[in-house]
Design a protein around this motif. Structure first.
Motif, PDB file in Angstrom:
ATOM      1  N   ILE A 200       8.981  12.311  36.731  1.00 35.56           N
ATOM      2  CA  ILE A 200       7.765  13.117  36.842  1.00 35.56           C
ATOM      3  C   ILE A 200       6.978  12.995  35.542  1.00 35.56           C
ATOM      4  N   ARG A 201       5.695  12.690  35.658  1.00 42.37           N
ATOM      5  CA  ARG A 201       4.832  12.586  34.472  1.00 42.37           C
ATOM      6  C   ARG A 201       4.008  13.862  34.342  1.00 42.37           C
ATOM      7  N   LEU A 202       4.142  14.534  33.202  1.00 38.82           N
ATOM      8  CA  LEU A 202       3.483  15.814  32.984  1.00 38.82           C
ATOM      9  C   LEU A 202       2.041  15.623  32.523  1.00 38.82           C
ATOM     10  N   SER A 203       1.144  16.412  33.088  1.00 42.64           N
ATOM     11  CA  SER A 203      -0.264  16.311  32.716  1.00 42.64           C
ATOM     12  C   SER A 203      -0.515  16.879  31.324  1.00 42.64           C
ATOM     13  N   SER A 204       0.340  17.794  30.884  1.00 38.70           N
ATOM     14  CA  SER A 204       0.124  18.472  29.606  1.00 38.70           C
ATOM     15  C   SER A 204       0.297  17.560  28.397  1.00 38.70           C
ATOM     16  N   ASN A 205       1.236  16.612  28.490  1.00 40.67           N
ATOM     17  CA  ASN A 205       1.491  15.747  27.330  1.00 40.67           C
ATOM     18  C   ASN A 205       1.811  14.299  27.706  1.00 40.67           C
ATOM     19  N   ALA A 206       1.622  13.957  28.978  1.00 40.76           N
ATOM     20  CA  ALA A 206       1.889  12.600  29.477  1.00 40.76           C
ATOM     21  C   ALA A 206       3.351  12.193  29.305  1.00 40.76           C
ATOM     22  N   LYS A 207       4.209  13.171  29.111  1.00 43.43           N
ATOM     23  CA  LYS A 207       5.636  12.908  28.947  1.00 43.43           C
ATOM     24  C   LYS A 207       6.292  12.688  30.302  1.00 43.43           C
ATOM     25  N   ASP A 208       7.227  11.747  30.359  1.00 43.43           N
ATOM     26  CA  ASP A 208       7.976  11.506  31.589  1.00 43.43           C
ATOM     27  C   ASP A 208       9.288  12.284  31.557  1.00 43.43           C
ATOM     28  N   VAL A 209       9.555  12.992  32.640  1.00 40.49           N
ATOM     29  CA  VAL A 209      10.769  13.799  32.756  1.00 40.49           C
ATOM     30  C   VAL A 209      11.560  13.309  33.959  1.00 40.49           C
ATOM     31  N   LYS A 210      12.846  13.129  33.786  1.00 39.89           N
ATOM     32  CA  LYS A 210      13.707  12.701  34.891  1.00 39.89           C
ATOM     33  C   LYS A 210      14.544  13.886  35.366  1.00 39.89           C
ATOM     34  N   LEU A 211      14.531  14.119  36.682  1.00 35.82           N
ATOM     35  CA  LEU A 211      15.270  15.232  37.270  1.00 35.82           C
ATOM     36  C   LEU A 211      16.141  14.742  38.418  1.00 35.82           C
ATOM     37  N   ASN A 212      17.292  15.363  38.579  1.00 36.16           N
ATOM     38  CA  ASN A 212      18.137  15.082  39.738  1.00 36.16           C
ATOM     39  C   ASN A 212      17.604  15.849  40.937  1.00 36.16           C
ATOM     40  N   TYR A 213      17.691  15.243  42.101  1.00 39.84           N
ATOM     41  CA  TYR A 213      17.271  15.946  43.314  1.00 39.84           C
ATOM     42  C   TYR A 213      18.054  15.431  44.507  1.00 39.84           C
ATOM     43  N   ASN A 214      18.088  16.251  45.536  1.00 39.36           N
ATOM     44  CA  ASN A 214      18.730  15.889  46.792  1.00 39.36           C
ATOM     45  C   ASN A 214      17.626  15.697  47.828  1.00 39.36           C
ATOM     46  N   PRO A 215      17.382  14.479  48.291  1.00 35.26           N
ATOM     47  CA  PRO A 215      16.260  14.231  49.211  1.00 35.26           C
ATOM     48  C   PRO A 215      16.371  14.979  50.531  1.00 35.26           C
ATOM     49  N   LYS A 216      17.591  15.339  50.929  1.00 33.55           N
ATOM     50  CA  LYS A 216      17.771  16.037  52.198  1.00 33.55           C
ATOM     51  C   LYS A 216      17.511  17.537  52.079  1.00 33.55           C
ATOM     52  N   LEU A 217      17.688  18.076  50.876  1.00 35.97           N
ATOM     53  CA  LEU A 217      17.580  19.522  50.697  1.00 35.97           C
ATOM     54  C   LEU A 217      16.353  19.952  49.913  1.00 35.97           C
ATOM     55  N   ASP A 218      16.014  19.207  48.876  1.00 39.12           N
ATOM     56  CA  ASP A 218      14.941  19.643  47.987  1.00 39.12           C
ATOM     57  C   ASP A 218      13.563  19.472  48.610  1.00 39.12           C
ATOM     58  N   THR A 219      12.700  20.427  48.286  1.00 42.06           N
ATOM     59  CA  THR A 219      11.302  20.388  48.698  1.00 42.06           C
ATOM     60  C   THR A 219      10.436  20.381  47.439  1.00 42.06           C
ATOM     61  N   ILE A 220       9.134  20.285  47.629  1.00 46.10           N
ATOM     62  CA  ILE A 220       8.221  20.356  46.490  1.00 46.10           C
ATOM     63  C   ILE A 220       8.388  21.695  45.769  1.00 46.10           C
ATOM     64  N   ALA A 221       8.629  22.760  46.527  1.00 47.23           N
ATOM     65  CA  ALA A 221       8.806  24.088  45.922  1.00 47.23           C
ATOM     66  C   ALA A 221      10.045  24.138  45.035  1.00 47.23           C
ATOM     67  N   THR A 222      11.156  23.581  45.504  1.00 47.27           N
ATOM     68  CA  THR A 222      12.371  23.605  44.682  1.00 47.27           C
ATOM     69  C   THR A 222      12.253  22.635  43.510  1.00 47.27           C
ATOM     70  N   LEU A 223      11.496  21.550  43.705  1.00 46.59           N
ATOM     71  CA  LEU A 223      11.273  20.616  42.602  1.00 46.59           C
ATOM     72  C   LEU A 223      10.472  21.295  41.494  1.00 46.59           C
ATOM     73  N   ARG A 224       9.487  22.121  41.880  1.00 46.99           N
ATOM     74  CA  ARG A 224       8.715  22.868  40.893  1.00 46.99           C
ATOM     75  C   ARG A 224       9.629  23.790  40.087  1.00 46.99           C
ATOM     76  N   ALA A 225      10.541  24.453  40.782  1.00 46.00           N
ATOM     77  CA  ALA A 225      11.465  25.358  40.096  1.00 46.00           C
ATOM     78  C   ALA A 225      12.345  24.590  39.114  1.00 46.00           C
ATOM     79  N   LYS A 226      12.818  23.428  39.520  1.00 42.38           N
ATOM     80  CA  LYS A 226      13.656  22.615  38.635  1.00 42.38           C
ATOM     81  C   LYS A 226      12.874  22.143  37.411  1.00 42.38           C
ATOM     82  N   LEU A 227      11.617  21.749  37.632  1.00 41.29           N
ATOM     83  CA  LEU A 227      10.795  21.277  36.520  1.00 41.29           C
ATOM     84  C   LEU A 227      10.514  22.413  35.538  1.00 41.29           C
ATOM     85  N   CYS A 228      10.171  23.587  36.055  1.00 43.58           N
ATOM     86  CA  CYS A 228       9.894  24.728  35.176  1.00 43.58           C
ATOM     87  C   CYS A 228      11.135  25.121  34.382  1.00 43.58           C
ATOM     88  N   THR A 229      12.290  25.079  35.029  1.00 44.86           N
ATOM     89  CA  THR A 229      13.535  25.393  34.327  1.00 44.86           C
ATOM     90  C   THR A 229      13.808  24.364  33.242  1.00 44.86           C
TER      91      THR A 229
END
Length: 232
Positions: A158-187
Motif C-alpha cells: 500500500i502506498r500512502l498519500s501522506s508521505n509516498a511510503k510503501d507499507v506491506k501488510l498481511n491479508y487473507n483474500p477470503k476474509l479481509d475487506t477494504i474495511a478490515t484493511l483500513r483497520a490494519k493500516l491504521c493499526t
C-alpha cells in the motif's frame, strides 16, 4: 428484530448463551476476551474447531444482518491482536454494550449479531498437539491446518498519500475487506481510526468498504493507493 445467530443441527460444541433480557442495549464497551471460557462436550482438535467456526461464519449471513459486518466480526474474532480487533470493530461502526460479542453487538442500522463463544476463544479441553502420545489423526489435522493458514496469508503493498511510503501488510483474500484493511493500516501506522478517512484506489478505481480483497485484481505486484485525510 431477530437474533443473528446460526447453529448447525450436528453442532456438538457446547457453549453458554446469554440471557438477552439482562443484556443492555445501550452504550459501547471495548471488545474483550477476558474471562471467557467454555468446554466442548468432548475434547476437540484445533482443526475440528476451525471447521466448526467456518460452518458458523459461512451460514450466519444467510439468516440476518449485513455480510460486510459479519466479515468484520470474523476478522476481529480471529485476530490475536486486540488493538487490531477493536480497530476493525470501530471501522465497521459496531457497538458492543457489554464488550462481549457472545452477548450481542449492533451495527449502525440496529441489526443485532451474536457470536458463539467457540468462535471467540478456544475450549478448555482443546487437544494439545505437543502432548505425548498424540495420534496420527491429530498430527494430520495439525498439518492440514498449517497448510491452510499458510495458503490464506498474502502480502499487499500500500502506498500512502501522506508521505509516498510503501507499507506491506498481511491479508487473507477470503476474509479481509477494504474495511478490515483500513483497520490494519491504521493499526500499523498508529492512526486512530475514528479520526482519519482512509480511501483505497487502484488504477483510478475507488473501493467501497464491503469490497472483498479477493475481488480486487492485485496482479503483477500492483500497488494499492491509500489516500489518508483527517476528519473534521
Amino acid at each position: 428484530m431477530g437474533c443473528c445467530y446460526s447453529r448447525n443441527d450436528d453442532d456438538s460444541f457446547g457453549h453458554e448463551g446469554s440471557d438477552e433480557n439482562h443484556v443492555p442495549r445501550g452504550g459501547n464497551k471495548p471488545f474483550t476476551k477476558k474471562g471467557m471460557t467454555w468446554t466442548s462436550e468432548s475434547p476437540v482438535t484445533i482443526f475440528n474447531l476451525k471447521q466448526q467456526r467456518d460452518a458458523f461464519w459461512d451460514t450466519a449471513p444467510s439468516y440476518e444482518g449485513r455480510l460486510e459486518i459479519w466479515q468484520a466480526l470474523r476478522c476481529a474474532c480471529e485476530s490475536e491482536d486486540l488493538v487490531l480487533s477493536q480497530a476493525i470493530i470501530d471501522s465497521a461502526n459496531v457497538t458492543i454494550p457489554t464488550g462481549n460479542l457472545a452477548d450481542g453487538c449492533y451495527d449502525e442500522l440496529g441489526n443485532k449479531y451474536v457470536i458463539p463463544l467457540y468462535c471467540i476463544v478456544e475450549p478448555t479441553n482443546l487437544i494439545d498437539y505437543n502432548a505425548e502420545g498424540s495420534s496420527e489423526r491429530e498430527d494430520l489435522d495439525s498439518k492440514l491446518l498449517d497448510e491452510e493458514l499458510t495458503e490464506s496469508e498474502h502480502i499487499i503493498t500500500i502506498r500512502l498519500s501522506s508521505n509516498a511510503k510503501d507499507v506491506k501488510l498481511n491479508y487473507n483474500p477470503k476474509l479481509d475487506t477494504i474495511a478490515t484493511l483500513r483497520a490494519k493500516l491504521c493499526t500499523n501506522q498508529n492512526l486512530e481510526i475514528k479520526k482519519y478517512h482512509v480511501r483505497f484506489f487502484l488504477l483510478g478505481r475507488i473501493f467501497e468498504d464491503k469490497t472483498r480483497l479477493c475481488d480486487v485484481s492485485l496482479e503483477n505486484e500492483q500497488i494499492l493507493q491509500a489516500f489518508i485525510s483527517e476528519k473534521f
